[in-house]
Design a protein around this motif. Structure first.
Motif, short mmCIF file in Angstrom:
data_model
loop_
_atom_site.label_atom_id
_atom_site.label_comp_id
_atom_site.label_asym_id
_atom_site.label_seq_id
_atom_site.Cartn_x
_atom_site.Cartn_y
_atom_site.Cartn_z
N THR A 502 43.49 46.32 41.66
CA THR A 502 42.61 45.50 42.49
C THR A 502 41.24 46.18 42.68
OG1 THR A 502 44.55 44.67 43.66
CG2 THR A 502 42.41 44.27 44.67
N THR A 749 45.71 38.49 44.20
CA THR A 749 46.26 38.07 45.50
C THR A 749 47.49 37.22 45.32
OG1 THR A 749 44.00 38.07 46.38
CG2 THR A 749 45.66 36.96 47.68
N ASN A 752 50.28 39.49 44.51
CA ASN A 752 50.67 40.21 45.74
C ASN A 752 51.57 39.35 46.61
OD1 ASN A 752 50.78 42.08 47.81
ND2 ASN A 752 48.76 41.58 48.60
N ILE A 777 48.52 39.87 54.86
CA ILE A 777 48.07 40.10 53.48
C ILE A 777 46.57 40.37 53.44
CG2 ILE A 777 47.73 38.98 51.23
CD1 ILE A 777 50.55 39.78 51.62
N PHE A 778 45.83 39.63 54.26
CA PHE A 778 44.37 39.70 54.18
C PHE A 778 43.83 41.08 54.56
CE2 PHE A 778 40.09 38.96 56.04
CZ PHE A 778 39.45 38.60 54.86
N ASN A 781 43.93 43.04 51.50
CA ASN A 781 42.90 42.55 50.57
C ASN A 781 41.51 42.97 51.01
OD1 ASN A 781 44.77 41.34 48.96
ND2 ASN A 781 43.66 39.40 48.81
N SER A 834 36.52 36.78 48.18
CA SER A 834 37.77 37.25 48.78
C SER A 834 38.22 36.31 49.90
CB SER A 834 37.57 38.67 49.32
OG SER A 834 38.76 39.18 49.86
N MET A 838 41.57 33.95 50.06
CA MET A 838 42.51 34.03 51.17
C MET A 838 42.68 32.67 51.85
SD MET A 838 44.00 36.78 51.08
CE MET A 838 45.03 36.26 52.45
#
Length: 858
Positions: A502, A749, A752, A777-778, A781, A834, A838
């Protein structure tokens, strides 16, 4: 392989169409960029080759210090089997009515060589018709088809024409001048030509040709910039010199005989008087002295010097090739950088796919399917994505990028549009890389799983064990972190491969966006730094000689006059093996101590100022780079019509546009053995208004001896209009990098989320809200994106410097600085991508079926 199994494979492709599309899109972007940029250089070279061949551009040209006669063409006519030739007559004039330096050239009745390409209108058919270089209407928009064109120069030059008023019937481009702006140097006016005027024969009174153009037939089908062309051209030039070598003596003899014939009556008169008058008679003595002087002049007639040139001496010819080579250089690094990121993401995606289908592989293995049959699913899946991505990538890249970039360079050159060509070697490499990214990755990952027993494959892989972080030993900080933040940090280092992929993926995309914005900064800074920081004058006045009192009064009395500096200004050339000949302006200020008020000579990095001294000259930084010279070295400088001289480099100064050498009067005299003639003025004005500036120029041009007035505002607009088109190239960088960044972030993502769907479902069952699940998750990220942005800043700075080094033209130096705003824009765009990803993932997580995700596979 059964039909049912094939259906199952395609059903899997349809079920995971988002992943299949992401692999296809990544390969599409990588292949399109690689094949498109790689094809651009060869496409531009081929366009030039076709144009030169179609317009029959001469391979060589011959000039003489005494003109060329029919005897010279007859010497070449003996070799018609190996060459074509064509005579040309022209004269350079300084137009006093529009402040331009033009070359008036007669067109032959039949254009055997250097055929003009009509842009609009037609070629002249009558004596009162004329066609103009297409660059003329850019410099003088009032010139249109049907308008009247008048040659109005000094009395001496005007007398060389049989006709001076014409009707404009067309605008043309000549293959001799592929560059849009430069038309070469001249010994008239400011020293450089603005454009060319083409007339019918017999417009000029001169009886000898100015130049003979030659085209050797053995080069007809040879690529113009190839090693074969250069080798054959050297042989041809030697032959040409050998054939014309006897002509110099013959021309000298012819001129001496013609001159002797003119004094024959005087000889006869002296002979008659010698028989009639005493030897000391005043009349006889006077005539004998005249005869002796005339005879001495006849004997003093020297052999003419024949000057030989080839295509490399044509403005823009060599530079165009160098620009195509710069694109080739870019195509070896930048597209590979681009495709490496695509390969990285394909590796991650295919690895994840193999892990996801472990259960299916175990089932098939248990049913008796062979390893080849089981791996076929992944081969078809990856191979199909690679083939489709490569096919559409090649189709788009080869047809889009070369045309787009050639259009950007189109403002600099007047070549026709390019024809795209498919370079099968590069296409093969792109396909091999695409297959390696998908099939190769799948085979590497499958190698381990296919050796496993069905019972092992039917068991899911144990999740990665957590590790104690070094950060946890910082008890004061760790205790203050919330549970969610601790989980985030542990997960980041738990999946090290995902972290690395990533960060590198985002860093690569960030680097390319920084490069794009940085190029815009570098191009935009040229105008600001050159015209605002380094040059502090508004006009250049060029004279035919030293400044007279009348010219001085006219300048000082002008309404806009603020101040001026006298200097010697002359166009010289610098040439060295392996580097195209450069035209350089040699400036010698009359008062070196006042130069800093008009021109700032300084080091680019430290801004330390330089003074002109007696030990050497100050040259510009780009010239020093081209010829690889340092302070203390010397370069060979050749003024027109003089032998080359060695000039020592005392300092290297910041400069971005064209080339300059600055000398003190004493050092100039030391090098050239003569005192400088101050033929120019750098002038500061109280206003840069275009209308008032033109009025100022027209007023000065009425003065006898003033041959040209150049307004810097006009020069700024002319020189930098072409750079605006480079924004198109910048747009390619930003859009391509942005598209890749979006796909990379989405793909990583998505992987993931897929990898941790059971974990996410668990915390959702435990009562986490949708927003909290997304933030779970964010946060990771966000941290990875920030890390990628930071690493990308370093990569971007390096890539930007590399591209600047390869993309610069010989007469231009880009500013190497990247503005902080460019880093900010790149970071904001990456962060925006990003956030967009998301948002998409948030919608996906809201509809996760927790029961299905949590079902045991045991």
């Amino acid at each position: 392989m059964t039909t049912v199994y094939l259906k199952a494979i395609f059903r899997e492709i349809w079920a995971s169409k988002a992943r299949f599309a992401s692999i296809l899109l990544i390969i599409f972007l990588g292949v399109a960029f690689y094949t498109g940029i790689r094809a651009t250089g060869p496409d531009m070279s081929q366009a030039a080759h076709d144009y030169y061949q179609r317009q029959r551009l001469a391979t060589n040209s011959v000039q003489s210090t005494m003109g060329l006669t029919s005897a010279d063409t007859q010497a070449l006519a003996k070799h018609k089997a190996v060459l074509r030739y064509q005579s040309a007559k022209y004269v350079d004039v300084n137009q006093l009515n529009d402040n331009r330096v033009v070359r008036v050239s007669e067109l032959p009745n039949k254009q055997r060589l250097n055929r003009l390409r009509v842009v609009s209108g037609r070629l002249p058919k009558r004596a009162n018709e004329v066609v103009l270089d297409n660059h003329a209407r850019k410099l003088q928009p009032k010139l249109k088809l049907g308008s009247t064109y008048r040659i109005d120069s000094t009395t001496k030059l005007n007398q060389q024409f049989n006709r001076r008023t014409f009707k404009v019937v067309g605008f043309v481009n000549s293959p001799r001048y592929v560059e849009n702006i430069s038309r070469g140097v001249t010994n008239v006016g400011k020293g450089t030509l603005d454009y060319v005027v083409y007339t019918r024969p017999d417009t000029l009174k001169q009886t000898v040709a100015t130049r003979i153009d030659v085209q050797f037939k053995n080069l007809d089908h040879v690529a113009p910039y190839s090693a074969t062309y250069k080798r054959l051209n050297k042989q041809n030039t030697r032959q040409l010199k050998k054939w014309l070598k006897p002509q110099a003596a013959k021309r000298q003899q012819s001129l001496q005989q013609r001159a002797a014939a003119k004094i024959d009556p005087l000889k006869q008169t002296v002979a008659q008087l010698q028989t009639q008058l005493p030897a000391n008679a005043p009349q006889l003595v006077s005539l004998q002295a005249q005869l002796k002087k005339a005879q001495a002049q006849v004997n003093a007639i020297e052999k003419p010097t024949y000057l030989y040139s080839d295509r490399s001496d044509n403005p823009g010819y060599t530079e165009y090739h160098e620009n195509t080579q710069r694109i080739v250089a870019l195509s070896t690094v930048f597209p590979l950088f681009f495709i490496a990121i695509a390969a990285l993401i394909c590796l991650t995606t295919m690895t994840r796919m193999v892990e996801e289908l472990r259960l299916q592989m175990g089932t098939l293995k248990g049913l008796g399917y062979s390893n080849a049959a089981i791996s076929a699913e992944f081969m078809i899946y990856g191979g199909l994505a690679a083939l489709l991505g490569t096919f559409f990538g090649v189709l788009f890249g080869v047809n889009f990028f070369p045309r787009f970039i050639a259009q950007a360079y189109g403002s600099m050159y007047n070549l026709p549009a390019i024809n795209v060509q498919y370079l099968w070697g590069d296409i093969g490499i792109a396909l091999a890389i695409a297959l390696l990214c998908t099939l190769g990755t799948a085979l590497v990952v499958l190698r381990v799983d296919l050796r496993s027993l069905p019972a092992q494959l039917l068991q899911p892989k144990a999740p990665k064990a957590g590790q104690t972080l070094l950060l946890e030993r910082w008890h004061g900080l760790w205790r203050r972190l919330s549970f969610n933040h601790k989980i985030t940090l542990r997960n980041l280092f738990r999946y090290k491969q995902r972290l690395l992929m990533t960060v590198l993926g985002i860093a690569g995309c960030m680097a390319m966006m920084i490069t794009g914005f940085g190029l815009k900064d570098s191009i935009g800074d040229i105008s600001v730094k050159q015209f605002n920081q380094l040059w502090h004058y508004d006009a250049i006045v060029t004279r035919s000689g030293q400044e007279t009192k009348a010219q001085q009064r006219a300048l000082a009395d002008a309404d806009l006059y603020k101040g001026s500096l006298k200097l010697r200004s002359k166009q010289v050339t610098v040439k060295q093996a392996g580097v195209a000949e450069q035209t350089v302006t040699l400036n010698v200020p009359a008062k070196p101590q006042q130069l800093h008020k008009f021109v700032v000579l300084r080091d680019r990095q430290s801004h330390r100022g330089y003074q002109l001294g007696q030990t050497g000259a100050v040259i510009d930084e780009k010239l020093a780079k081209l010829y690889d010279v340092q302070v203390g070295d010397s370069i060979r400088v050749k003024p027109a019509g003089q032998a080359a001289k060695r000039v020592k480099v005392a300092a290297i100064a910041e400069n971005y546009v064209n080339h300059f050498i600055y000398m003190s009067p004493s050092y100039y005299q030391q090098v050239f053995k003569r005192a400088p003639v101050y033929n120019s003025n750098l002038v500061q004005l109280t206003s840069t208004n275009e209308k008032r500036g033109n009025a100022f120029a027209n007023q000065l041009l009425k003065q006898k001896g003033v041959v040209n007035v150049t307004l810097m505002k006009t020069e700024r607009e002319t020189n930098f209009k072409m750079l605006d088109s480079m924004n198109l190239v910048v747009l390619i960088f930003v859009i391509s990098a942005g598209a890749l960044a979006l796909v990379v972030l989405y793909n990583l993502t998505n992987i993931n989320v897929s990898e941790r769907i059971r974990e996410l479902s668990t915390i959702k069952v435990l009562g986490f809200y949708d927003g909290e699940v997304t933030m779970y998750i964010f946060r990771e990220n966000l941290i990875l994106t920030v890390l990628g942005i930071l690493v990308g800043c370093f990569f971007g700075n390096w890539l930007h410097r590399y591209i600047l080094t390869t993309a610069e033209t010989n007469a231009l130096m880009f500013s190497p600085d990247i503005h902080w705003l460019s880093y900010g824009y790149s970071a904001l765009l990456t962060m925006a991508f990003s956030l967009l990803v998301m948002w998409v993932m948030h919608r996906k997580l809201k509809h996760v079926n927790m029961l299905d995700a949590l079902k045991s596979v045991d």
